[in-house]
Design a protein around this motif. Sequence first.
Motif, PDB file in Angstrom:
ATOM      1  N   ARG A  27       0.832  -1.190   0.000  1.00  0.00           N
ATOM      2  CA  ARG A  27       0.000   0.000   0.000  1.00  0.00           C
ATOM      3  C   ARG A  27       0.871   1.246   0.000  1.00  0.00           C
ATOM      4  NH1 ARG A  27      -3.552  -1.049   5.160  1.00  0.00           N
ATOM      5  NH2 ARG A  27      -1.451  -1.490   5.869  1.00  0.00           N
ATOM      6  N   GLY A  28       0.447   2.225  -0.805  1.00  0.00           N
ATOM      7  CA  GLY A  28       1.202   3.466  -0.881  1.00  0.00           C
ATOM      8  C   GLY A  28       2.354   3.395  -1.853  1.00  0.00           C
ATOM      9  N   GLY A  29       2.648   2.202  -2.381  1.00  0.00           N
ATOM     10  CA  GLY A  29       3.719   2.072  -3.352  1.00  0.00           C
ATOM     11  C   GLY A  29       5.084   2.057  -2.697  1.00  0.00           C
ATOM     12  N   VAL A  30       6.017   1.460  -3.367  1.00  0.00           N
ATOM     13  CA  VAL A  30       7.382   1.398  -2.878  1.00  0.00           C
ATOM     14  C   VAL A  30       8.306   1.581  -4.068  1.00  0.00           C
ATOM     15  CG1 VAL A  30       7.459  -1.120  -3.128  1.00  0.00           C
ATOM     16  CG2 VAL A  30       9.040   0.004  -1.560  1.00  0.00           C
ATOM     17  N   SER A  31       9.404   2.264  -3.845  1.00  0.00           N
ATOM     18  CA  SER A  31      10.327   2.558  -4.934  1.00  0.00           C
ATOM     19  C   SER A  31      11.344   1.436  -5.088  1.00  0.00           C
ATOM     20  CB  SER A  31      11.055   3.881  -4.672  1.00  0.00           C
ATOM     21  OG  SER A  31      10.129   4.951  -4.647  1.00  0.00           O
ATOM     22  N   PHE A  32      11.517   1.015  -6.312  1.00  0.00           N
ATOM     23  CA  PHE A  32      12.558   0.044  -6.646  1.00  0.00           C
ATOM     24  C   PHE A  32      12.790   0.109  -8.149  1.00  0.00           C
ATOM     25  CE2 PHE A  32       8.575  -2.192  -7.026  1.00  0.00           C
ATOM     26  CZ  PHE A  32       8.710  -2.935  -8.183  1.00  0.00           C
ATOM     27  N   THR A  33      13.751  -0.632  -8.624  1.00  0.00           N
ATOM     28  CA  THR A  33      14.072  -0.633 -10.055  1.00  0.00           C
ATOM     29  C   THR A  33      14.283  -2.061 -10.527  1.00  0.00           C
ATOM     30  OG1 THR A  33      15.060   1.572 -10.019  1.00  0.00           O
ATOM     31  CG2 THR A  33      15.758   0.108 -11.787  1.00  0.00           C
ATOM     32  N   LEU A  34      13.784  -2.323 -11.710  1.00  0.00           N
ATOM     33  CA  LEU A  34      13.967  -3.623 -12.344  1.00  0.00           C
ATOM     34  C   LEU A  34      14.885  -3.472 -13.545  1.00  0.00           C
ATOM     35  CD1 LEU A  34      12.947  -6.605 -12.203  1.00  0.00           C
ATOM     36  CD2 LEU A  34      11.337  -5.971 -14.006  1.00  0.00           C
ATOM     37  N   LEU A  35      15.874  -4.358 -13.635  1.00  0.00           N
ATOM     38  CA  LEU A  35      16.802  -4.377 -14.757  1.00  0.00           C
ATOM     39  C   LEU A  35      16.632  -5.684 -15.522  1.00  0.00           C
ATOM     40  CD1 LEU A  35      18.148  -2.249 -12.819  1.00  0.00           C
ATOM     41  CD2 LEU A  35      20.350  -3.013 -13.725  1.00  0.00           C
ATOM     42  N   ARG A  36      16.543  -5.577 -16.833  1.00  0.00           N
ATOM     43  CA  ARG A  36      16.613  -6.759 -17.694  1.00  0.00           C
ATOM     44  C   ARG A  36      17.908  -6.663 -18.488  1.00  0.00           C
ATOM     45  NH1 ARG A  36      10.846  -8.851 -20.009  1.00  0.00           N
ATOM     46  NH2 ARG A  36      12.259 -10.417 -20.857  1.00  0.00           N
ATOM     47  N   LEU A  37      18.772  -7.644 -18.278  1.00  0.00           N
ATOM     48  CA  LEU A  37      20.118  -7.614 -18.850  1.00  0.00           C
ATOM     49  C   LEU A  37      20.299  -8.822 -19.760  1.00  0.00           C
ATOM     50  CD1 LEU A  37      23.392  -6.721 -17.049  1.00  0.00           C
ATOM     51  CD2 LEU A  37      23.269  -8.837 -18.349  1.00  0.00           C
ATOM     52  N   GLU A  38      20.690  -8.571 -20.993  1.00  0.00           N
ATOM     53  CA  GLU A  38      20.906  -9.645 -21.956  1.00  0.00           C
ATOM     54  C   GLU A  38      22.391  -9.753 -22.290  1.00  0.00           C
ATOM     55  OE1 GLU A  38      18.604 -10.798 -25.909  1.00  0.00           O
ATOM     56  OE2 GLU A  38      20.019  -9.159 -26.254  1.00  0.00           O
TER      57      GLU A  38
END
Length: 639
Positions: free
Chosen positions: A201-212
């Motif tokens: 709830r309220g959202g959370v900050s993060f990052t997703l990386l797709r690496l080839e």
Amino acid sequence: MTVDPGRSDLPRRPGVMDPAANGAARRRSPQPEAGLSLDQLDADQRRALDNLCEMAREIGGVAAALLWSADSHSQPMLLASAGPIDRVESAIARLGTPGSTRPDSFPLTEPGASEPSAHLTLLPDKAAAEGPIRLSPEQDTLLRRLLLQLERELGQAKPARREAVPGTGEDPGPVVAQSVPGRWYERQQLIDLLEQLLLQRGGVSFTLLRLELRELPEITLALGQAMSEQVIKLAAERLLNSLPGSARACQYGESELLVLLPGRSEREPLTQLGSQLTALFDEAMQFEGRLIGTTAAIGIAPCTGDYDSSDTLLADAAIALQEARRSNTRGSHFRFVDRGEVLRKKGEYDLETSLRKTLQHSGFLPFFQPIINLRTGRVVGFECLVRWRDENNQLRTPGAFLATAGRIGLTGEMDLQVIEKAIQATHHFACGSVKERLLLSVNLSGDLLTTPRLRQRLLDLLNTTPLHPHWILQVELIEDNFKQLEEDFEEFMHHLKQLGVKIAIDDFGTGYSSLSRLHHFPFSTIKIDGSFVQRINEEERPSNRLLDAMFAIGSTMRLHATAEGVETESQRTWLIRHGFRTGQGYLFARPIPITEAVAFTRANHKRQRSFRMERDGRVFSLLVALRRRLTSLRKRFFD
């Protein structure tokens, strides 16, 4: 779901005991080896456990969540927590006195251990402290996943321990598991963690990386699958050792890694991180005496609460990865998710779907642009151009869809559909009392020209669907398509000629021009591209001399020249003076549907007949006047 000391709907399973057993679990004397002390956790592991506690607090909708050790030799030791500090400190003070409060706790037991090594405790708000914690089915499912994740984190915190991935029985791999314990996940485990973050709830900050790893398929072909697997594990080890300790990764595809970075979403530090990773993968990896080079393409998708599903986030990261792949320079590259690009991709996919449906239902339309005798203004033929009326009943021109159709391989089928309709349309002109001989010019795409099956279908179509006798068919070929033609293309061209079809080079002067091909193939016409016509008498870069040269080439090789894109009277006048006989463009008419084309032709020919009659009348009057004058002169001088 209600979490109550007297009953629990959480099923009993290895590693997760129901809350009713918590008091007994605390009173039992656990084996010393089952306990977990704070000094066994490094800073990265503590941060990871704090993050998981925060997830538990959000999932349960409670004031605080604590992860505390189950060591029987001392007071319970807090390993991680989430929530207001005063609430956490008050809970810690009461944990050593069972009965002073009724915390809802979940013992966490490592596989193979007889006693729990830790407890996850959920503390409700004060207003609800006397009642049980109630969890919805969705919260229940998420909490189950979280408990499994906590068990795994706690098991990885013991450096001497080596275990299989929970729930799979699979070994996480010798290279990755030993070098980065607790940070290398199975694919589904990482996606589950991703879902947990998205549902907070309220959202959370993060990052997703797709690496080839771009060269991994070639490594597999050259050195074998076993070597390829070792390379991707070595690459994962190198990757995780260069990332913050909270990062988690998994193998997502044959040559792709997925990386989750909690708490990071700011553009500037992520840009720096992307630069570091590309530099990292530009360096060759040493493995078993080999120097193996594999560059990386990285798609970066920051999340700040604007995603509601892992599928959408993964798709956006894939778009960023695709953009990174497209870089024209060598080496590794990274790209961020571009919201405009995401919308464009979605629109492109919707367009692809619509085009396939339109083709399936024979929905592409032939429109006709008149080809005019420049000197007299008489209609001598039509070029057939494709149009598409979309689901919103909007008429779309080729610029809006032809590139997409070409990319997905539909242009050849589209050509055949439009050509068949155009041939059938020639009979409407006959019904409209248009009896003059006219030219029907149709375009052939590179897809059709380079596909033997489609070429044969065109020949079959011309044999089974004849033109009206008053018409001649002409096909237009773009110069650039000549670069990829097969050996049997010449045979196809001669088949067309035997069927009485004229062959024209479209957009002449803009593509792969080859004079030898003009001489070799049975062309009859060159169509001068409108870009040259637009620059007639231009001050800075006039095209006059180029037009003269192209017309001279055509005349020398006995090729008829048609000027496209004629829009002004001055352009028409210049073309007439320099020998051009036919042209087309908005000066005369835009592309129009068949009914309007029939009406346009009838009106044009009616005007031409009136003009001829008027001209013939004037000539007759002049001849009569001349005869009278001659008679008068003869009488005057000879009578």
